[in-house]
Design an enzyme around this catalytic site. Structure first.
Site, PDB file in Angstrom:
ATOM      1  N   SER A 154       0.899  -1.294  -0.095  1.00  0.00           N
ATOM      2  CA  SER A 154       0.001   0.021  -0.078  1.00  0.00           C
ATOM      3  C   SER A 154       0.931   1.236  -0.057  1.00  0.00           C
ATOM      4  O   SER A 154       0.328   2.539  -0.010  1.00  0.00           O
ATOM      5  CB  SER A 154      -1.065   0.141   1.167  1.00  0.00           C
ATOM      6  OG  SER A 154      -0.307   0.427   2.420  1.00  0.00           O
ATOM      7  N   LYS A 192       1.968   4.160   7.275  1.00  0.00           N
ATOM      8  CA  LYS A 192       1.214   5.079   6.564  1.00  0.00           C
ATOM      9  C   LYS A 192       1.379   6.531   6.593  1.00  0.00           C
ATOM     10  O   LYS A 192       2.284   7.002   7.815  1.00  0.00           O
ATOM     11  CB  LYS A 192      -0.412   4.986   7.149  1.00  0.00           C
ATOM     12  CG  LYS A 192      -1.122   3.732   6.835  1.00  0.00           C
ATOM     13  CD  LYS A 192      -1.212   3.172   5.228  1.00  0.00           C
ATOM     14  CE  LYS A 192      -1.977   2.208   4.984  1.00  0.00           C
ATOM     15  NZ  LYS A 192      -0.992   0.987   5.487  1.00  0.00           N
TER      16      LYS A 192
END
Length: 234
Positions: A154, A192
């Site tokens: 991701s 993230k």
């Protein structure tokens, strides 16, 4: 006030610069201070750097400069015989300039804790391991660091791929937009971009195939900020 080991280290670095014009290697400092690992040397150097006693010369793996000595650096019973004293104890020092010998390249290595795998997709459990991995000292700045193996894709648009090793500086806060290790509900960790939206925290991926993860702020704890990456080529 500096600790005894910090005093001992700054005296050793200064003496080495005066004798050779080259700062000591991490291995030399570890042996001189009778430490068990180079990570202990790294912590001492970071503490001295943060307090303004030494600085690392940029773009060199092995180059330290003593900015100043503590007032009692040469007054202890175990201190080496002092050189002719300057006018004031905190006079700025430039020992490396007295002997203009370019520091030689070195591959000093720091052992940092390796704490399992971290998701770069949906959060997965953060595994606390007991192993460590060697990291070039030049990749680490001040502070305490650890490593995590990246799992998932991701963050590929930020250049972070499955199987990479994320080098993380320990921190409990971060600025908006920084890449962080975020612990969700004290159980799951993910790598993230951190975004703050009022009372909410949004954890953004760097892959259009994934959606942002949005949580109440009290559910998210920053565990560190991304400081670098290591990648193995097979």
């Amino acid at each position: 006030m500096l600790t005894a080991k910090q005093h001992e280290l700054i005296r050793f670095i200064q003496q080495k610069l005066e004798d050779t014009g080259i700062s000591p290697s991490f291995e030399e400092m570890k042996e001189a201070l009778d430490l068990k690992s180079k990570s202990g040397v790294h912590r001492l150097i970071s503490a001295l750097e943060e307090r303004g006693f030494i600085r690392r010369l940029p773009n060199r793996a092995r180059a330290l400069e003593v900015i100043k000595l503590p007032e009692d650096a040469v007054t202890g019973s175990n201190a080496p015989a002092p050189s002719p004293a300057p006018a004031a104890n905190d006079t700025i020092l430039a020992a490396h300039a007295a002997k203009p010998v370019a520091p030689s390249p070195a591959n000093d290595i720091i052992e940092v804790p390796l704490h399992g795998r971290i998701a770069a997709g949906a959060p997965i459990e953060a595994i606390e391991g007991q192993s460590s991995m060697p990291v070039p000292a030049a990749l680490l700045g001040p502070g305490d660091h650890y490593a995590l193996e990246v799992s998932g894709d991701s963050m590929i648009e930020a250049g972070i791929f499955d199987g990479d090793f994320a080098l993380v500086r320990r921190a409990d806060s971060a600025r908006d937009g920084e890449i962080v290790v975020a612990l969700v509900d004290n159980e799951e960790a993910t790598l993230k971009f951190l975004r703050k939206e009022g009372p909410m925290i949004r954890l953004d991926p760097a892959n259009g195939a994934y959606d942002p993860q949005i949580y109440e702020a009290n559910r998210v704890q920053v565990q560190g900020k991304l400081a670098g990456l290591l990648r193995r080529y097979h």
